[in-house]
Design an enzyme around this catalytic site. Sequence first.
Site, short mmCIF file in Angstrom:
data_model
loop_
_atom_site.label_atom_id
_atom_site.label_comp_id
_atom_site.label_asym_id
_atom_site.label_seq_id
_atom_site.Cartn_x
_atom_site.Cartn_y
_atom_site.Cartn_z
N TYR A 108 0.74 -1.45 -0.01
CA TYR A 108 0.00 -0.19 0.17
C TYR A 108 0.80 1.25 -0.13
O TYR A 108 1.68 1.61 0.84
CB TYR A 108 -0.85 -0.07 1.37
CG TYR A 108 -1.79 1.08 1.19
CD1 TYR A 108 -2.88 1.02 0.26
CD2 TYR A 108 -1.88 2.04 2.03
CE1 TYR A 108 -3.93 2.36 0.22
CE2 TYR A 108 -2.92 3.10 2.25
CZ TYR A 108 -3.89 3.13 1.26
OH TYR A 108 -4.82 4.10 1.07
N CYS A 114 -64.00 37.68 -6.30
CA CYS A 114 -62.90 36.58 -6.40
C CYS A 114 -62.17 36.66 -4.83
O CYS A 114 -62.50 37.65 -4.09
CB CYS A 114 -62.08 36.61 -7.36
SG CYS A 114 -60.97 37.87 -7.40
N CYS A 124 -59.30 37.66 -4.24
CA CYS A 124 -58.58 38.80 -4.33
C CYS A 124 -59.20 39.99 -3.70
O CYS A 124 -58.72 40.99 -3.59
CB CYS A 124 -57.81 39.19 -5.72
SG CYS A 124 -56.86 37.94 -6.27
N CYS A 166 -61.30 34.62 -11.54
CA CYS A 166 -60.53 35.80 -11.10
C CYS A 166 -60.01 36.61 -12.37
O CYS A 166 -59.42 36.21 -13.41
CB CYS A 166 -59.03 35.38 -10.49
SG CYS A 166 -58.16 36.79 -10.02
N CYS A 217 -55.74 34.37 -8.05
CA CYS A 217 -55.91 33.48 -7.40
C CYS A 217 -56.89 32.51 -8.06
O CYS A 217 -56.74 32.39 -9.39
CB CYS A 217 -57.15 34.17 -6.10
SG CYS A 217 -58.49 34.88 -6.86
N CYS A 221 -63.25 6.36 8.11
CA CYS A 221 -62.82 5.58 9.09
C CYS A 221 -63.78 4.26 9.52
O CYS A 221 -63.53 3.38 10.48
CB CYS A 221 -62.56 6.38 10.74
SG CYS A 221 -61.67 7.77 10.53
N CYS A 261 -60.41 11.93 9.40
CA CYS A 261 -60.13 11.39 8.33
C CYS A 261 -60.50 12.24 7.15
O CYS A 261 -59.89 11.73 6.01
CB CYS A 261 -60.97 10.05 7.84
SG CYS A 261 -62.69 10.28 7.91
#
Length: 1001
Positions: free
Chosen positions: A362, A813, A815, A838, A843, A899, A930
């Site tokens: 080595y 909307c 916004c 929008c 958005c 569930c 859930c």
Amino acid sequence: MIFPVARYALRWLRRPEDRAFSRAAMEMALRGVRKVLCVAEKNDAAKGIADLLSNGRMRRREGLSKFNKIYEFDYHLYGQNVTMVMTSVSGHLLAHDFQMQFRKWQSCNPLVLFEAEIEKYCPENFVDIKKTLERETRQCQALVIWTDCDREGENIGFEIIHVCKAVKPNLQVLRARFSEITPHAVRTACENLTEPDQRVSDAVDVRQELDLRIGAAFTRFQTLRLQRIFPEVLAEQLISYGSCQFPTLGFVVERFKAIQAFVPEIFHRIKVTHDHKDGIVEFNWKRHRLFNHTACLVLYQLCVEDPMATVVEVRSKPKSKWRPQALDTVELEKLASRKLRINAKETMRIAEKLYTQGYISYPRTETNIFPRDLNLTVLVEQQTPDPRWGAFAQSILERGGPTPRNGNKSDQAHPPIHPTKYTNNLQGDEQRLYEFIVRHFLACCSQDAQGQETTVEIDIAQERFVAHGLMILARNYLDVYPYDHWSDKILPVYEQGSHFQPSTVEMVDGETSPPKLLTEADLIALMEKHGIGTDATHAEHIETIKARMYVGLTPDKRFLPGHLGMGLVEGYDSMGYEMSKPDLRAELEADLKLICDGKKDKFVVLRQQVQKYKQVFIEAVAKAKKLDEALAQYFGNGTELAQQEDIYPAMPEPIRKCPQCNKDMVLKTKKNGGFYLSCMGFPECRSAVWLPDSVLEASRDSSVCPVCQPHPVYRLKLKFKRGSLPPTMPLEFVCCIGGCDDTLREILDLRFSGGPPRASQPSGRLQANQSLNRMDNSQHPQPADSRQTGSSKALAQTLPPPTAAGESNSVTCNCGQEAVLLTVRKEGPNRGRQFFKCNGGSCNFFLWADSPNPGAGGPPALAYRPLGASLGCPPGPGIHLGGFGNPGDGSGSGTSCLCSQPSVTRTVQKDGPNKGRQFHTCAKPREQQCGFFQWVDENTAPGTSGAPSWTGDRGRTLESEARSKRPRASSSDMGSTAKKPRKCSLCHQPGHTRPFCPQNR
């Protein structure tokens, strides 16, 4: 795959002091093991080891990486017949780097890099190797590491362990320790397996992390600044810094400056010669030289006036020329550079190749002492067939065997570099380097050269002069080692007390000469002396300063600093920090050694070194003009910069902690000019809070919210677009978005995203509320009088009441702007149908024109449903569904939630088109729900539960979207005919679809 550095540990490993296993313990540990995975550092090493262990009967197959093969063979290991699967990596399998948000140079101020989180990851070109290891690990019961037995090899071994144990945590891990790839060495390693040494690997981790932090911070600082200051010269230049690079550069600059500062001096000496029948003899003045001309002239005149020489002494003594010591890495690099003219980098590349081919031991070792148990006689015998040095090897054996000259260093890991196998099939530099190693080994195992030295001293006018002669009696090692020279120098016979007339007595002048520029061998010697780098990294650091054009080479291969290198060193020196000196790095190298020895903790060393370099960095930035001035001497005057901020990105100021990963969230600007809070854990954590586009300005206020946890949660200064808020509200105010103010959240229409976007994943609008509420509700109580504080409380009190239905036919909307009415043109069941959208596209608002109009009070209630539910994920704890009032107490009349439990019935209390309308939802507490939702007045078959109808990506529900793809029934049909319940395609039960099926969770 990303591996956080802080968590990278293998706790099951014992301490290295106890790493040797008894044979009985090994037999017990390996009982039942049928397949063993062996991993070497390179493919050639894997092939060579497998070939030796299998006696040439291995079976080769392909891995996922075409460069790393797999070799299988049967082996008897500690009493077990096992199948050995030998493969390899290609050096380091994992790499250190900053997390993604810090990797771009303009992403942060360089100072942040001293504290930024670092991760270990698998580079793209090594992913196939990693996958091969994972695949093979699944079939094996034990892992044996066969990487090189040095620091880097140990660290590579732990990278392999990390990858393999991620697949199989109970995998047994062992370490093979060897210094050469020979039959005896590899079989001995197999019979004496140990455990990996965590401390040695820790030292490498510390060094890698420090090199990354220090190098990245200073490199960005230098490069970004100097490219702006000197654009014509350095615009495309990477100006790197490394804690080993700079001291290495410093040695070159220091020698160059010493030469520049050197002032030659005239000296004078007296020279005497005697023309004897056996040759001309030169006698040297015992005073050597004088710098005073007058003094030398007086002495010279005395000698001339009475020139008769008297022999006052004749001495003769044995003289030896020592044979070379056992060869370590540094000596190999220096001697190959001096004697063979092969640079250090190329030397180590060739040596690595010779090692993997089994020709030498080595090549990375600090040891120059041969261990007593190493059979040197066998190694010498292997070289006897060679026609060039075979006879010399035979003479060593005939004189009693090898007697090596040892040094005084040992790394306790590898023996000195020596040949392990004879070959005569090499070519070029490989052959030259192999021959040098063989000749050095044989010379080391031989005897010193012997001679007889004669000294004659004469007197002329009371001034003494000396002549030396040498007669070689036995050349010994010189016969095999042509790299050393020792020649005869014959002196005539002189008798003590005799007299003779000198042929010449003269006074000669000379001049002192400056030191020479450094050669590569000189530079390596300085690096070793001052502890810069290791034997494995010297060549790498030298190549780096050459590649960066900090230094160049003269025609005779000596280092000459360039303008950039000179300017950098002088600039930092002028700041008062001798960063080009070796002290800082030498201290780190000493600490790394202590980590390996278990005398220092890795985290202590890391913290101390980071703080030390961080302080230097802060002051270097403050004095950066000195760096500009130093470089201006070489590049001319540069561009003036007004402020540091012109170069480096501003330090991001944390607003709050991320509710998902607890990292800092900072205020950032979108490409279109909007604002959002981004988690510093991106891309692993994609949490973000999106402020509406109506926000024109946003900045962090110095005030901290007293309510929100964890502290501190800083308030924001916001400035809104005119007309985006009700007239009674101010356009500029300071507010907290930590989750303590429900009204403010609704005003700002905060949007939060918690993961990577998907094509099927709609963008919700209240996930900010979900996350912020979770943080708020779970960490501190909310008293009724503390939910609105400061200016946000005042804002809430000035909000206008909701507009009554029928007062206006306009649709607003999300916004707060009037929505635009459009018509579907695309072919399909909805063609011709009108809808609201929008006007600015800012958005995600969407509403069918024939749906009930919610009025100007805001968007329809369904638009407030959370993102997670649209994918079947339950809303997070603390979520507030817009438009829903307090929970009712009614049961779901037989309707079951996701569930598979009876649902409860609740009533919408909030003003709007759905006020008073009842719906079914999960009966569990809000944190455990859930996500099931169903209107009571929807026509559903009795006893079934409808799929939840969470909002799609444009405001409509997924359920209505599915209906729009089918032929629409007339209103009378829909009113009189009950719909057929849909069935799940997975379990074929009614009441839900595949994405929401309990079996699909």
